[in-house]
Design a protein around this motif. Structure first.
Motif, PDB file in Angstrom:
ATOM      1  N   VAL A  81      27.384 -21.618  34.002  1.00 25.78           N
ATOM      2  CA  VAL A  81      28.741 -22.019  33.616  1.00 25.78           C
ATOM      3  C   VAL A  81      29.364 -20.980  32.693  1.00 25.78           C
ATOM      4  CG1 VAL A  81      30.131 -23.844  32.561  1.00 25.78           C
ATOM      5  CG2 VAL A  81      28.083 -24.441  33.869  1.00 25.78           C
ATOM      6  N   LEU A 113      34.065 -19.824  37.481  1.00 22.91           N
ATOM      7  CA  LEU A 113      32.856 -19.526  36.710  1.00 22.91           C
ATOM      8  C   LEU A 113      32.483 -18.054  36.822  1.00 22.91           C
ATOM      9  CD1 LEU A 113      30.727 -22.668  37.650  1.00 22.91           C
ATOM     10  CD2 LEU A 113      32.348 -22.363  35.766  1.00 22.91           C
ATOM     11  N   PRO A 114      31.943 -17.482  35.745  1.00 24.06           N
ATOM     12  CA  PRO A 114      31.656 -18.090  34.444  1.00 24.06           C
ATOM     13  C   PRO A 114      32.912 -18.363  33.648  1.00 24.06           C
ATOM     14  CG  PRO A 114      31.180 -15.748  34.364  1.00 24.06           C
ATOM     15  CD  PRO A 114      31.526 -16.061  35.794  1.00 24.06           C
ATOM     16  N   GLY A 122      27.614 -26.246  37.134  1.00 22.39           N
ATOM     17  CA  GLY A 122      27.343 -24.860  37.482  1.00 22.39           C
ATOM     18  C   GLY A 122      27.320 -24.573  38.963  1.00 22.39           C
ATOM     19  N   GLY A 179      28.510 -21.178  40.467  1.00 25.07           N
ATOM     20  CA  GLY A 179      28.489 -20.150  39.445  1.00 25.07           C
ATOM     21  C   GLY A 179      27.496 -19.049  39.767  1.00 25.07           C
TER      22      GLY A 179
END
Length: 758
Positions: free
Chosen positions: A30, A128-129, A179, A182
């Motif tokens: 993330v 993301l990030p 996440g 990501g």
């Protein structure tokens, strides 16, 4: 004392802290890993120290009186931990909203609370990030802090072996879900988390053998678990390639970014009239035929083209194109220094893969890869661009169909009162004439660009504008314009042919100066159209026949030179066309391509249903686990006096499980009474032998039982339950949690009333 010994409970805090650290490191998909290290470390260590201080640490008790005097309630630990969290967050993530960078102001507390609530949705609508903003990193602190605090409390206040691992396992779900999509992998983090949980179980394992023997047997088991996790980790959802259900598909995107200033397309004429204004400089392997992309305009209302507006926050990463990209020709790195460009758009080379601009709050449009700043750009701003320049193969483009993209083929068909727009009909007729004889989309786009170059002239003094009427005047009357008119006329005419088209505003490569640095000036501004093809994405075309010189004078050219990554105009022969038409007639029409977004939803639909089913099952099981004992206690109070006495004794057995008694089918009434006599204080223990004798008389004798006996039995049960709750100062509900989770306890919800069998 049952359960782990006092030293093992203390060492359990080491394992729970390591597990909480793994929760924070799981946010590495993330945020950048370096951005979460400080927050994770403080949020894992500080609450563990607070819990250890408030609980007084694990102690050895000899008598019941010592145990009662050492009892400490839970609420001071909760309050102090919450205050410590506010201080830590204020001193690290929200320093600008605290007094002396430590104590949060009332407004700062409200801001912190709002950030905690809004952080999940903000991350789900961020590329993301995510940027390392305090409003987003506060979610890392909350997850790690809660996991560390709850695990430490369970480790010190309960005797269960595995329950302290539950908070970390639940908390790690948050970074795994957020996440998805990501960069990087969480395999190593998951392996470390399994190792930390294995260490916790090893420390708290029942002392059935000496500590040395436990270590010799348990350590290889922990290592084996870590190895298995490492082998299976890449196949677990959310670790690397496998995608669990993506909540981004279910979250409403943020409102369109409000753009400030004038559209770059409307500034072309003004820039061309003052061609020596420095825009930016580029230090990198820029070739003379490379073009710099400023922004993409994809919406047209009949009067103006508007830039992309689905701008999402990013720390610099540009996601891969959702519509496919051709093979990469080469990767380049450029360093750009802004001069008098202004506005919010950052010049980039084609579609970048990343932008490193430490002093800018970046925004990116995931579809086009356009980069913008959250505020106006200032002269002297410097940033780095990483890009991969694609190689477009004309042979592959020859017969490709266009992408299914209705949003980029739509045109306003009627005016405000619902009447057809005559200018649009004139543009549609011109497009049909320009592409007469062409069959395939790529050939239509090439002929349209060639027709514009052959029949119209480039002139920087032409009347600006790109409405329907302006474009009709340009095509039929003046036949002179800047790249603004050429690019927008191409895009509108292409859309009348059902070709998905958009307009790009940018700059040519500029003039090479000292030390290989290229200087890009306002006179280098250029607009060009792009057409979207299936499996390839957006392909640029260059219909403008010339562009302004450094002095602003008109420069005529038979054909504008296309950049290295554009498509040369390769004609399609009649024989090739006939062969392709014959092949299509034999094979039938090609199926409609599935868009990447719909394909992803189709792939994950079953995962969403499975996750929902598992979630409903887990919630139902937990509810049943907590309702079972409550409903069983109510059933045991009903019936005749004999059933009520038996029910009171069964309830005492459940209470003694909370005091550490091991459940077994071989336990007799006498065994239960004997355990209570050794574990409970005298005011409760003295009541058990008489009640046990009464239960045996009911089961094996003919003793008459009246309501007074039943009421006395339930009064004795209340005294026993109160004594159990006061043991060791520990919350007995937590101690009985493992017993409640057993299927036999859950089954109490559906079990028939007790019949008195013991």
């Amino acid at each position: 004392m049952s359960g782990p010994g006092i030293h093992r409970r203390g060492w359990s805090l080491v394992a729970t802290t390591l597990a909480a650290l793994c929760v924070g490191l799981a946010f590495r998909r993330v945020f950048e890993t370096r951005e979460v290290l400080l927050v994770t470390g403080l949020s894992a260590i500080v609450p563990t120290l607070v819990v250890a201080a408030c609980s007084g640490g694990p102690k050895r008790f000899v008598t019941d009186a010592e145990r009662a005097r050492a009892t400490r309630p839970l609420w001071p630990s909760v309050v102090l931990s919450a205050l410590a969290w506010l201080l830590v967050v204020s001193g690290t993530l929200f320093r600008d909203r605290a007094v002396g960078y430590v104590v949060p102001t009332p407004g700062g507390v409200r801001d912190i609370g709002a950030a905690v609530v809004n952080a999940p949705k903000s991350i789900l609508t961020t590329v993301l990030p995510a940027p390392p903003d305090g409003e987003l990193l506060v979610l890392v602190s909350v997850c790690v802090w809660v996991a560390a605090f709850a695990s430490a409390e369970l480790a010190l206040r309960t005797a269960t072996v595995s329950l302290p691992a539950l908070p970390a396992l639940l908390a790690v779900v948050v970074p795994v879900v957020l996440g998805v999509g990501g960069p990087g992998s969480n395999v190593a983090v998951m392996v470390a988390l399994i190792g930390a949980i294995g260490l916790l179980l090893l420390i708290r394992a029942p002392q059935w053998r000496p500590a040395t023997g436990t270590a010799l047997v348990g350590a290889p088991i922990v290592v084996a678990l870590a190895c298995v996790a490492g082998l299976l980790g890449p196949d677990l959802p959310g670790t690397r390639d496998r995608r669990p259900p993506d909540l981004r598909d279910l979250v409403e995107p943020p409102p369109p970014q409000r753009l400030t200033g004038i559209s770059p397309l409307d500034r072309i004429s003004a820039w061309l009239m003052s061609p020596d204004q420095p825009m930016f400089s580029v230090d990198g392997p820029s070739a003379p035929d490379r073009y710099w992309r400023l922004t993409v305009l994809d919406r047209y209302d009949g009067s103006s083209w508007y830039p992309v507006r689905d701008l999402r926050a990013t720390a610099g990463r540009v996601p891969d194109s959702p519509d496919g990209r051709p093979a990469v020709l080469t990767s380049v790195v450029d360093h750009v220094t802004l001069r008098d460009l202004g506005d919010i758009w950052l010049p980039t080379s084609d579609r970048p893969t990343g932008v490193d601009a430490p002093n800018l709050r970046l925004r990116v449009d995931p579809d086009s890869g356009v980069i913008a700043s959250g505020s106006g750009l200032r002269p002297g701003t410097r940033y780095r661009i990483d890009a991969r320049l694609p190689a477009l193969d004309p042979d592959r483009l020859q017969y490709l169909p266009v992408a299914h993209d209705p949003a980029n083929t739509v045109l306003p068909e009627s005016d405000a009162v619902g009447r057809p727009i005559p200018a649009l009909e004139a543009l549609r007729a011109k497009a049909a004439v320009a592409t007469s004889g062409s069959t395939f989309p790529y050939q239509q786009a090439l002929r349209l660009a060639q027709w514009l170059r052959a029949n119209h002239r480039y002139d920087i003094s032409a009347v600006p504008g790109h409405s329907y009427r302006n474009l009709q005047f340009f095509l039929e009357t003046s036949k002179e314009g800047t790249s603004e008119q050429f690019a927008t006329a191409f895009a509108v005419m292409a859309r009348t042919l059902n070709l998905p088209a958009r307009v790009v505003v940018g700059f040519s490569a500029g003039r090479e100066g000292a030390n290989g640095v290229r200087e890009v000036r306002s006179g280098d501004v250029l607009a060009w159209p792009e057409v979207e093809f299936e499996g390839v994405g957006w392909v640029p075309f260059f219909p403008t026949p010339g562009q302004a010189t450094d002095t602003g004078a008109r420069k005529q050219a038979p054909e504008q030179k296309a950049p290295a990554n554009s498509t040369p105009a390769k004609p399609i022969t009649r024989a090739e066309k006939d062969r392709e038409i014959a092949g299509q007639s034999r094979s039938g029409p090609a199926p409609e391509p599935e868009t990447p977004r719909s394909a992803h939803r189709a792939r994950t639909r079953w995962e969403l249903y499975a996750a929902a089913g598992v979630g409903v099952g887990v919630v139902g099981y937990l509810v049943s686990a907590w309702l079972g004992p409550v409903l069983a206690r109510r059933r045991r109070r009903r019936g005749g006096p004999r059933e009520q006495v038996i029910g009171a004794w069964r309830q005492i057995g459940d209470d003694l499980v909370g005091a550490g008694m091991r459940t077994s089918a071989s336990l007799t009434v006498g065994d239960i009474a004997e355990y209570g006599a050794t574990r409970l204080p005298s005011e409760a223990a003295d009541r058990l032998p008489e009640l046990a004798a009464l239960v045996n008389d009911i089961a094996y004798g003919d003793r008459t039982i009246d309501q007074a006996d039943a009421d006395a039995a339930w009064r004795d049960r209340a005294i026993v339950a109160g004594a159990v709750r006061r043991l060791d100062g520990r919350p007995r509900a937590h101690v009985r949690a493992g017993h409640r989770m057993r299927p036999s306890s859950v089954a109490l919800v559906f079990r028939s009333p007790d019949r008195g069998r013991e």
